[in-house]
Design a protein around this motif. Sequence first.
Motif, PDB file in Angstrom:
ATOM      1  N   TYR A 187       0.985  -1.354   0.039  1.00 59.39           N
ATOM      2  CA  TYR A 187       0.017   0.066   0.032  1.00 59.39           C
ATOM      3  C   TYR A 187       0.865   1.235  -0.019  1.00 59.39           C
ATOM      4  CZ  TYR A 187      -2.878   3.824   1.700  1.00 59.39           C
ATOM      5  OH  TYR A 187      -3.418   4.975   2.178  1.00 59.39           O
ATOM      6  N   ALA A 188       0.471   2.228  -0.848  1.00 57.78           N
ATOM      7  CA  ALA A 188       1.259   3.492  -0.685  1.00 57.78           C
ATOM      8  C   ALA A 188       0.312   4.737  -1.093  1.00 57.78           C
ATOM      9  CB  ALA A 188       2.476   3.273  -1.700  1.00 57.78           C
ATOM     10  N   ALA A 189       0.486   5.767  -0.631  1.00 49.55           N
ATOM     11  CA  ALA A 189      -0.364   6.967  -0.883  1.00 49.55           C
ATOM     12  C   ALA A 189       0.420   8.007  -0.733  1.00 49.55           C
ATOM     13  CB  ALA A 189      -1.638   7.031  -0.096  1.00 49.55           C
ATOM     14  N   LEU A 190       0.374   9.153  -1.616  1.00 48.01           N
ATOM     15  CA  LEU A 190       1.098  10.352  -1.576  1.00 48.01           C
ATOM     16  C   LEU A 190      -0.038  11.370  -1.760  1.00 48.01           C
ATOM     17  CD1 LEU A 190       3.760  12.099  -1.469  1.00 48.01           C
ATOM     18  CD2 LEU A 190       3.727  12.201  -4.032  1.00 48.01           C
ATOM     19  N   PHE A 191      -0.193  12.326  -0.482  1.00 48.59           N
ATOM     20  CA  PHE A 191      -1.398  13.114  -0.503  1.00 48.59           C
ATOM     21  C   PHE A 191      -0.889  14.637   0.167  1.00 48.59           C
ATOM     22  CE2 PHE A 191      -0.954  10.432   3.191  1.00 48.59           C
ATOM     23  CZ  PHE A 191      -1.400  11.240   4.259  1.00 48.59           C
ATOM     24  N   ASP A 192      -1.693  15.595  -0.071  1.00 45.51           N
ATOM     25  CA  ASP A 192      -1.426  16.906   0.445  1.00 45.51           C
ATOM     26  C   ASP A 192      -2.203  16.879   1.656  1.00 45.51           C
ATOM     27  OD1 ASP A 192      -0.194  17.972  -1.562  1.00 45.51           O
ATOM     28  OD2 ASP A 192      -1.866  18.377  -2.687  1.00 45.51           O
ATOM     29  N   ARG A 193      -1.282  17.636   2.766  1.00 42.06           N
ATOM     30  CA  ARG A 193      -2.133  17.812   4.126  1.00 42.06           C
ATOM     31  C   ARG A 193      -1.676  19.223   4.557  1.00 42.06           C
ATOM     32  NH1 ARG A 193      -1.367  13.167   7.947  1.00 42.06           N
ATOM     33  NH2 ARG A 193       0.634  14.242   8.595  1.00 42.06           N
ATOM     34  N   PRO A 194      -2.211  20.252   4.281  1.00 40.94           N
ATOM     35  CA  PRO A 194      -1.893  21.561   4.649  1.00 40.94           C
ATOM     36  C   PRO A 194      -2.150  21.453   6.094  1.00 40.94           C
ATOM     37  CG  PRO A 194      -3.278  21.804   2.808  1.00 40.94           C
ATOM     38  CD  PRO A 194      -3.287  20.377   2.943  1.00 40.94           C
ATOM     39  N   THR A 195      -1.360  21.966   6.704  1.00 43.17           N
ATOM     40  CA  THR A 195      -1.219  21.726   8.438  1.00 43.17           C
ATOM     41  C   THR A 195      -1.090  23.082   9.217  1.00 43.17           C
ATOM     42  OG1 THR A 195      -0.234  19.575   8.194  1.00 43.17           O
ATOM     43  CG2 THR A 195      -0.038  20.755  10.353  1.00 43.17           C
ATOM     44  N   ARG A 196      -2.015  23.346  10.014  1.00 43.24           N
ATOM     45  CA  ARG A 196      -2.109  24.539  10.796  1.00 43.24           C
ATOM     46  C   ARG A 196      -1.079  24.541  11.889  1.00 43.24           C
ATOM     47  NH1 ARG A 196      -6.753  28.070  12.167  1.00 43.24           N
ATOM     48  NH2 ARG A 196      -6.086  29.230  14.185  1.00 43.24           N
ATOM     49  N   LEU A 197      -0.382  25.555  11.739  1.00 40.96           N
ATOM     50  CA  LEU A 197       0.787  25.714  12.868  1.00 40.96           C
ATOM     51  C   LEU A 197       0.383  26.223  14.008  1.00 40.96           C
ATOM     52  CD1 LEU A 197       3.709  26.626  10.394  1.00 40.96           C
ATOM     53  CD2 LEU A 197       2.912  24.255  11.076  1.00 40.96           C
ATOM     54  N   GLU A 198       0.999  25.931  15.233  1.00 41.19           N
ATOM     55  CA  GLU A 198       0.486  26.522  16.621  1.00 41.19           C
ATOM     56  C   GLU A 198       1.412  27.981  16.421  1.00 41.19           C
ATOM     57  OE1 GLU A 198      -1.591  25.558  18.569  1.00 41.19           O
ATOM     58  OE2 GLU A 198      -1.788  23.627  17.498  1.00 41.19           O
ATOM     59  N   GLY A 199       0.777  28.901  17.410  1.00 43.39           N
ATOM     60  CA  GLY A 199       1.248  30.125  17.536  1.00 43.39           C
ATOM     61  C   GLY A 199       1.022  31.243  16.871  1.00 43.39           C
ATOM     62  N   GLY A 200      -0.156  31.184  16.183  1.00 43.00           N
ATOM     63  CA  GLY A 200      -0.744  32.343  15.388  1.00 43.00           C
ATOM     64  C   GLY A 200       0.271  33.136  14.458  1.00 43.00           C
ATOM     65  N   GLU A 201       0.525  34.367  14.765  1.00 41.80           N
ATOM     66  CA  GLU A 201       1.442  34.966  13.864  1.00 41.80           C
ATOM     67  C   GLU A 201       2.593  34.465  13.831  1.00 41.80           C
ATOM     68  OE1 GLU A 201       3.048  37.521  11.356  1.00 41.80           O
ATOM     69  OE2 GLU A 201       0.744  37.175  11.455  1.00 41.80           O
TER      70      GLU A 201
END
Length: 262
Positions: A187-201
């Motif tokens: 099994y293999a998958a390549l996918f986008d996962r935009p990730t929210r970063l901690e810390g605001g600005e």
Amino acid sequence: MPRERAPAPGWDAELYDRAAAFVWQHGSDLVDLLAPRPGERILDLGCGTGHLTAELAARGARVVGMDNDPAMIERARQSYPALVFVHGDAASFRFAEPFDAVFSNAALHWVTRAADAAACIAAALRPGGRFVAELGGKGNVQAITSALLAALAEAGYPLPEERFPWYFPSIGEYAALLEAHGLEPVYAALFDRPTRLEGGEAGLRTWLALFAGRFFEAVLAEQRVEIVRLLEERLRPQLSHDGAWFADYRRLRIVAVKRTRV
């Protein structure tokens, strides 16, 4: 007096737990993909501060957490004193007793000696044992790294290709690497996962401090501030939304089985 350069990179385990919980939280469903069974002997390769190691143990596995950073191992031992954590290099480890599975979340893209790591993983598995991993895949954080490399070059700090700290393979590249070491991808998958970063600005700055320290090894400390400011300015239209920063993550998930006969 000589001007100060940025400190040598290293993991801040406390900051990692506080500002990068998304790393292990996104790995929870990778544990589901592994589907550990009670009594199985499992290696958590690149265990960090041990949160997913503990989740594997909670499902009944006999788990060993291994990481190459002493600060990460120390914090994991403090948080989970009943579990076994060892210091080791993913590209040069050996265990006397084989494992039923090797599990790895968000660690193997730090191992540029990928062929050596694959050999060690295969050697650690019993015949028929499985390898379940997620790592940065081809195109991971491409917007961030492209802008960072450009800003460094403009400031007089071009980064030689051999010093790029990460390994982000495609599905085909990584599958071929595993097959060459007796691990059959199923099994293999390549996918986008935009990730929210901690810390605001401060999210992007914090991410850079945690994960991109190697890019700044040769940079004078006062120039680092300006490079980061420039980076934020250039990336804001693409990666900042509603007061939060998002890393342009692209992940590779793979499951492979050790062949009983090579």
